[in-house]
Enzyme design. Structure first.
Site, PDB file in Angstrom:
ATOM      1  CG  ASP A 177     -54.580 -11.981 -53.197  1.00 16.13           C
ATOM      2  OD1 ASP A 177     -55.696 -12.284 -52.481  1.00 16.13           O
ATOM      3  OD2 ASP A 177     -54.034 -10.788 -53.365  1.00 16.13           O
ATOM      4  CD  GLU A 429     -62.765 -10.934 -57.619  1.00 12.53           C
ATOM      5  OE1 GLU A 429     -61.811 -11.402 -58.182  1.00 12.53           O
ATOM      6  OE2 GLU A 429     -62.643  -9.567 -57.593  1.00 12.53           O
ATOM      7  CE1 TYR A 481     -58.643  -3.955 -56.324  1.00  9.42           C
ATOM      8  CE2 TYR A 481     -60.257  -5.585 -56.975  1.00  9.42           C
ATOM      9  CZ  TYR A 481     -59.286  -5.203 -55.906  1.00  9.42           C
ATOM     10  OH  TYR A 481     -59.564  -5.578 -54.688  1.00  9.42           O
ATOM     11  CD  GLU A 517     -62.260  -7.557 -53.384  1.00  6.36           C
ATOM     12  OE1 GLU A 517     -61.425  -7.489 -54.435  1.00  6.36           O
ATOM     13  OE2 GLU A 517     -62.301  -8.556 -52.849  1.00  6.36           O
TER      14      GLU A 517
HETATM   15  C1  GCB Z   1     -59.717  -9.462 -56.116  1.00 10.00           C
HETATM   16  C2  GCB Z   1     -59.753 -10.290 -54.968  1.00 10.00           C
HETATM   17  C3  GCB Z   1     -59.216 -10.169 -53.735  1.00 10.00           C
HETATM   18  C4  GCB Z   1     -57.611  -9.690 -54.181  1.00 10.00           C
HETATM   19  C5  GCB Z   1     -57.713  -8.450 -54.849  1.00 10.00           C
HETATM   20  C6  GCB Z   1     -56.347  -7.991 -55.506  1.00 10.00           C
HETATM   21  O1  GCB Z   1     -60.542  -9.079 -56.975  1.00 10.00           O
HETATM   22  O2  GCB Z   1     -61.227 -10.333 -54.436  1.00 10.00           O
HETATM   23  O3  GCB Z   1     -59.053 -11.278 -52.865  1.00 10.00           O
HETATM   24  O4  GCB Z   1     -56.807  -9.744 -53.130  1.00 10.00           O
HETATM   25  O5  GCB Z   1     -58.585  -8.712 -55.985  1.00 10.00           O
HETATM   26  O6  GCB Z   1     -55.729  -7.313 -54.887  1.00 10.00           O
HETATM   27  O7  GCB Z   1     -56.056  -8.582 -56.279  1.00 10.00           O
END
Ligand code: GCB
Length: 611
Positions: A177, A429, A481, A517
């Protein structure tokens, strides 16, 4: 491609450094071949067509009001003139050009002659240009920069044609992104070395009781018709006092391997683990030549070093034999206007914020950061998970594998002596749900193991059940997430999911586990109660639920750290899931706190006291 030694350009009694930062002339072209065909490097760019002023270092994308330049795909051209003093014309001197980084690919000409080519952004490269310079008069340098990402660049991307009213238009696609900023991102230096010069130094430190041991290997290059090349190595403390030294006469270019022992060494400690974190010594290296009658110092180079050890077990990571718990962030090199251009006020501010919030670590997601940024980490005791530029690795070809390894070779070559670097991250990832990723990552990790002693990790997005790269890592990092991309709004799922996933990873591989993350996009100023996604309240709620899980996991001992995504908001490619960029920052893009900042600070400060 890059030289083997890539020491940071520092001046000394025998070396001079001259900056080529400033305003360069700049031109983009819709036809990537045009500048090459019309040999724009052979005459001043300004004579070959209209140019605009462009700051170096900076990304070029956000400098103008042109959408076309922001979204440019292909080659752009930079050019400037500079003077080289007559005094540099000396048979005992070499002059080098060094770029801190150019993204993605660079061709460099000086006075119309090609001097160096480098592929893979975020990493430095240099070249001896003694022969092509005009001394005592003007020179010009031209740099063609190509930002195109393909299936065999690191990171990968693809080109696509979209149909428009004016015909087909080529656009760049990529799956990550963050915005694919491009340009001359870091400083450009000219520097001199003597003809016979220190080419590289590699340091490894150990501790026995209160004694610190610095093992080193100094290599030199250049020929000299003298009977003997000698090397003298001093260890200088932070007050500038030389406290130990060793020397050897008659060394070979391949190196002087030696060691220095320091009784009662001051160790390099992470931030808040010691009243004096980030303690650095300087390894002062001198090479000299001697004949029967004379003795000449040829070159002097000073390398900062920290004395510390890194060990790991199946459940913990130890610095100086003490287990550490990482509390930190994923980050980006990103700011308004400059994009990924090095910006020292921003660098200093970011470290002040990291310390204010009580962080002791971060990951250089998703590429190597500027050397000036890494210097701060060394000096302040911030632990770094040092990541190569491989993001969303897919289509595992042998060409890609080679470049992926090259990026790690260059990264390790650059950062091997940094005490702050405690782990190498070989990918973010990667698509490791595919069996083909297994051989690929075995090979990548073996490569790193052949080059360095530190533990290897990666930020894995796949679920533990169907994943092929974790088996090769020393430390398992995962990105997850919960209550954001999965079950948005349902913070009730977090604690259960995080606890059970971390357990699964540990069970599967019997290795330490870290969350690399987690986070929630948060629009600063949006307040919604009860907590609702995108609001400041929701970010706090989501973090809090994670903290509960982490506290349970910490007591199970294999869980070694928590990294919030992200330290600050950052620019992304245009997408319907992004409002003005990725908003998962605890700080805004302008480095102002969201409500969550004080909440995180409370936790991180408390963890620092407890651990
Ligand atoms: C992820 C990626 C990271 C993104 C993040 C997001 O898994 O590693 O580069 O910015 O999610 O916020 O979607």
């Amino acid at each position: 491609q890059a030289q083997s030694g890539i020491l940071y350009p520092r001046d000394s009694e025998t070396r001079q450094v001259k900056s080529l930062d400033g305003i360069w002339r700049f031109r983009s072209s819709n036809d990537s071949a045009q500048g090459f065909k019309e040999t724009w490097f052979a005459e001043r760019l300004s004579k070959s067509g209209p140019t605009i002023p462009m700051p170096v270092p900076s990304s070029y994308n956000d400098i103008t009001e042109e959408k076309a330049l922001r979204e440019h795909v292909g080659v752009v051209w930079y050019d400037r003139t500079f003077f080289v003093p007559q005094s540099w014309k000396d048979e005992h001197l070499r002059v080098w050009i060094r770029f801190g980084s150019v993204h993605y690919l660079a061709h460099v000409w000086i006075n119309g002659k090609p001097v160096v080519y480098h592929e893979i952004g975020h990493l430095p490269f240099q070249q001896d240009i003694t022969e092509v310079l005009n001394y005592g008069t003007e020179n010009r340098i031209t740099v063609a920069v190509d930002n195109t990402l393909t299936a065999t660049t690191v990171p990968q991307g693809s080109l696509d044609d979209i149909q428009t009213i004016n015909g087909a238009k080529t656009v760049q696609r990529y799956t990550f992104d963050f915005f694919n900023y491009a340009g001359i991102h870091r400083s450009v230096h000219l520097f001199t070395t003597p003809d016979l010069y220190i080419e590289d130094v590699t340091v490894y430190t150990d501790i026995i009781g209160s004694k610190g041991i610095v093992y080193f290997n100094v290599s030199y290059s250049g020929t000299k018709d003298r009977s003997s090349v000698n090397c003298w190595v001093d260890l200088v403390d932070a007050d500038g006092a030389s406290i130990a030294s060793t020397s050897k006469d008659g060394i070979e270019p391949s190196g002087f391997i030696g060691k220095i022992e320091i009784p009662n060494a001051k160790l390099w400690w992470p931030y808040m683990m010691n009243p004096q974190p980030g303690y650095l010594y300087t390894l002062q290296i001198r090479i000299s030549t001697s004949t029967q009658w004379s003795y000449n110092v040829e070159d002097i180079y000073r390398q900062p070093i920290g004395i510390r050890t890194i060990h790991w077990t199946n459940s913990s990571l130890l610095i100086n034999n003490k287990p550490v718990y990482l509390r930190g962030f994923g980050r980006h090199e990103d700011s308004d206007i400059r994009g990924k251009g090095l910006d020292l006020p921003l660098v200093a501010k970011d470290y002040n914020l990291l310390k204010w919030i009580g962080a002791n670590a971060y990951r250089t997601s998703h590429y190597p950061y500027a050397e000036e940024i890494m210097d701060f980490a060394d000096e302040q005791g911030i632990m770094i998970i040092d990541e190569c530029p491989s993001v969303d690795t897919d289509k595992f070809s042998s060409v890609l594998l080679k470049k992926h390894k090259d990026s790690l070779t260059e990264l390790i070559q650059r950062d091997k002596n940094r005490p702050s670097v405690i782990m190498w991250s070989v990918a973010n990832e990667p698509r490791t749900q595919y069996p083909a990723s297994s051989d690929y990552f075995r090979s990548v990790v073996n490569h790193v193991k052949n080059l360095d002693y530190r533990p290897v990790t990666s930020a894995i997005a796949q679920a533990p059940g169907y994943e092929y790269a974790g088996q090769f890592m020393d430390i398992i990092g995962f990105n997850r997430y919960n209550a954001w991309y999965t079950e948005p709004g349902k913070t009730e799922v977090i604690q259960l999911n995080i606890e059970s996933e971390a357990e699964q990873w540990h069970k599967k591989h019997n290795k330490p586990v870290i969350i690399m993350e987690y986070g929630a996009d948060t629009m600063p100023g949006l307040h919604l109660m009860p907590e609702y996604i995108w609001s400041e309240e929701y970010q706090i709620e989501l973090l809090s639920e994670h903290f509960k899980a982490f506290d349970i996991l910490r007591n199970k001992s294999f869980f070694i750290g928590e990294m919030i995504w992200n330290f600050a908001d950052f620019k992304t490619d245009q997408s319907t899931t992004r409002v003005g960029g990725n908003k998962k920052g605890i700080f805004t893009r302008n480095r102002q706190p969201k409500s969550a900042a004080r909440h995180v600070r409370k936790r991180y400060m408390q963890l620092a006291q407890e651990l």
